[in-house]
Design an enzyme around this catalytic site. Structure first.
Site, PDB file in Angstrom:
ATOM      1  CE  LYS A  74      -5.034  28.001   6.812  1.00  0.00           C
ATOM      2  NZ  LYS A  74      -5.439  27.035   7.858  1.00  0.00           N
ATOM      3  CB  SER A 124      -6.362  29.339  10.846  1.00  0.00           C
ATOM      4  OG  SER A 124      -6.056  28.029  10.361  1.00  0.00           O
ATOM      5  N   GLY A 176      -6.585  22.011  11.319  1.00  0.00           N
ATOM      6  CA  GLY A 176      -5.860  21.496  12.473  1.00  0.00           C
ATOM      7  C   GLY A 176      -6.699  21.445  13.732  1.00  0.00           C
ATOM      8  N   GLY A 177      -7.744  22.274  13.757  1.00  0.00           N
ATOM      9  CA  GLY A 177      -8.665  22.302  14.896  1.00  0.00           C
ATOM     10  C   GLY A 177      -9.977  22.902  14.449  1.00  0.00           C
ATOM     11  N   GLY A 178     -10.528  22.317  13.374  1.00  0.00           N
ATOM     12  CA  GLY A 178     -11.752  22.863  12.782  1.00  0.00           C
ATOM     13  C   GLY A 178     -11.490  23.983  11.807  1.00  0.00           C
ATOM     14  CB  SER A 179      -8.322  25.448  10.555  1.00  0.00           C
ATOM     15  OG  SER A 179      -7.814  25.635  11.845  1.00  0.00           O
TER      16      SER A 179
END
Length: 583
Positions: A207, A283, A304-307
């Site tokens: 990534k 993301s 970071g939030g389900g990314s």
């Protein structure tokens, strides 16, 4: 604006909250009051938010109407703040667990991991199966194919998928010369009988939030790498490179990780291999899509939030996020210090485990670097599919479901949003002061405007909520080994033309996509998503398991069992490349 001040919630002490199946705790659905916007509407909205005249009032109304003031800013709670979700390391008494020595080199840890693997993939009838790390290793060792030949096929596939009419937008950057250099060196090692490890020559994507030479780290922007040059590989990349892995490029991502769709106005919308007209999620959009499409068996993302887990579920692959602190964060963009963690996307849980073994650091690390309504707050297809998977897990493996109540889910989502937003803008503040905002995508401009509106009081209140929700989860884990939920509340939705230039604001779908994943990030808990089926349109559905701190072995065991029950029904994506096919 004192007359408009929203009254805050008064939270009961943790010890008085009933977490049992008959709890009277009310499940508050996500209260998203924001219409979908793209194209010219996003531009207008961004201009208003950035206006010194209209911006403050508009931001106040947005945060108040979406319950940030009620559940976070003005809330009353007695818990002290918990700023970093570091968990004291403890060896859990997990049955049939073999310890992989953290002091060993990454190649030796990979070998130990392989020796731990049960042979679950043999003897099954498949309608479709992706090639695994061990498939590549066996093909190279047998002389069936060489890493150089795989590199040739890979580069042809990347070029085809990156150009019209496909325009899949999997990658932000790849370097043909560097790929061939790695492939040549790996081929020579196999020819002399000296491969470094089973990862030697295996293609792995990274990534574009993680440093990996020779590429700049853009974070999905057109500008960040100008201020923060990539000087060396991130820790996790160094580990993979030391194993001989073929690092094939930097994958596309939502700009600054500030969204859930994977639509990037600078580098294109990463398309879902199961339906190129649908989103791949964000993301870590490109990292999920390249695995789904067969371009590599594994990739690295940041969650970071389900990314990691969200795009993995949308694209029908495995997404694994370890406990906070398990994988050193050195060399990763510091967009969210206390909620972001390096994760693995893979075609199988076996491959996720092998990569996890390779990149794990020594621990404990003390660096900052009849189900309940929550389970059912998803589409009918997802609810039916995940419930059936749980029934199968009980019937075939004996895993029993214990009903519990997890209170204050929406408060946790908003507290996480305040936290990740504040950390993002603080991390980027020195760069943003010098930046021409015209270089930002419009949806990212809106996100940064909202993030920048949060104040110190709200950040501290969010950390108090973090401590409170952590206590709830500790009580639940005293009764259960894992928490199980759907990974996403909706399957992949369409990519609309009006979003291609500006990005889009779709907070309703965004909230549905992240609904089940926040605890893993906000509380630093390990979690994994496994593909368990498809909706009526053939789009993938994932089931998520969230574990106690440091309980990765248990998560991997249950993920193995779930995968074994579902893998024979996995379907081939519409976009798929077979890099090991025999001519």
């Amino acid at each position: 604006m004192g007359l408009l001040k929203a009254k805050g919630v008064v939270y009961e002490p943790v010890e008085k909250v009933d977490l049992g199946p008959d709890s009277r705790e009310f499940y508050l659905r996500a209260n998203v009051k924001a219409p979908r916007m793209a194209g010219f509407l996003v531009k207008i909205f961004s201009w208003f938010l950035e206006s010194r005249i209209f911006g403050p009032a508009l931001l106040y109304i947005l945060t108040r109407n979406n319950l940030v003031h009620k559940l976070v800013s003005n809330a009353e709670l007695e818990e002290s703040p918990l700023y970093v979700p570091l968990h004291p390391f403890e060896e859990l008494n997990e049955p049939e667990v073999k310890l992989i020595d953290a002091d060993l080199s990454p190649p030796h840890r990979v070998q130990q991991a392989i020796e731990c693997l049960p042979n679950l993939l043999n003897g099954l009838n498949y309608s479709f199966r992706r090639w695994t790390i061990m498939d590549y290793s066996r093909a190279y060792n047998s002389g069936q194919i060489t890493p150089y030949a795989v590199a040739e096929r890979l580069i042809a596939a990347i070029r085809q998928s990156s150009t019209p009419p496909m325009d899949m937008a999997f990658f932000i950057n790849y370097n043909v010369e560097d790929i061939f250099r790695q492939a040549t060196e790996s081929t020579q090692r196999y020819q002399t009988g000296k491969p470094i490890s089973a990862l030697d020559g295996v293609p792995i994507a990274v990534k574009d939030e993680i440093d990996c030479n020779p590429y700049p780290t853009t974070g999905g922007t057109k500008w960040l790498h100008k201020f923060r040059p990539c000087k060396e590989d991130a820790y996790c990349v160094k580990c993979l490179r030391s194993c001989g892995a073929m690092l094939i490029g930097k994958t596309n991502m939502h700009e600054l990780g500030a969204g859930t769709s994977g639509i990037n106005p600078h580098y294109g919308a990463t398309r879902n291999p199961y339906d190129a007209g649908k989103i791949s999620g964000g993301s870590s959009s490109g990292s999920a899509a390249v695995v789904a499409a067969g371009l590599c068996p594994v990739s690295l993302g940041v969650d970071g939030g389900g990314s990691v887990r969200m795009p993995a579920a949308l694209c029908g692959v495995v997404g694994f996020k370890p406990t906070f602190g398990r994988v050193p964060h050195a060399g990763v963009l510091p967009l969210n210090w206390t909620v972001g963690m390096v994760g693995v996307l893979a075609g199988t849980i076996e491959d996720a485990f092998i990569i996890y073994a390779a990149i794990s650091g020594q621990f404990p690390l003390n660096e900052s670097s009849n189900t309940q309504p929550w389970f059912n707050d998803c589409s009918d297809d997802i609810r039916a599919c995940c419930s059936h998977a749980l029934d199968q897990l009980y019937e075939k493996c004996g895993w029993k479901t214990v009903e519990v109540t997890i209170p204050e889910i929406e408060a946790m989502r908003l507290a996480h949003y305040v936290t990740i937003g504040t950390e993002c803008t603080t991390s980027l503040s020195s760069y943003l002061e010098k930046l021409n905002f015209a270089e930002l995508g419009w949806d990212a401009r809106v996100a940064l405007s909202v993030y920048g509106a949060f104040n110190a009081k709200e950040y501290v209140k969010a950390q108090k909520l973090r401590n409170r929700v952590m206590e709830f989860h500790k009580k639940i884990f005293a009764k259960a080994d894992v928490i199980v939920t759907p990974t996403i509340g909706v399957t992949a939705y369409p990519i609309f033309k009006d979003a291609m230039e500006t990005g889009e604001l779709d907070y309703i779908n965004g909230a549905a996509l992240v609904r089940y994943q926040i605890a893993g990030n906000f509380l630093g808990l390990p979690a994994v998503t496994i593909p368990v089926g498809y909706d009526e349109k053939g789009l993938p559905i994932g089931l998520q398991f969230i574990g106690k701190p440091w309980s990765e072995p248990t998560l991997i065991h249950i993920a193995f069992a779930m995968q074994a029950l579902c893998i024979s029904d996995y379907r081939k994506p519409q976009v798929f490349y077979d890099l090991l096919k025999e001519d």
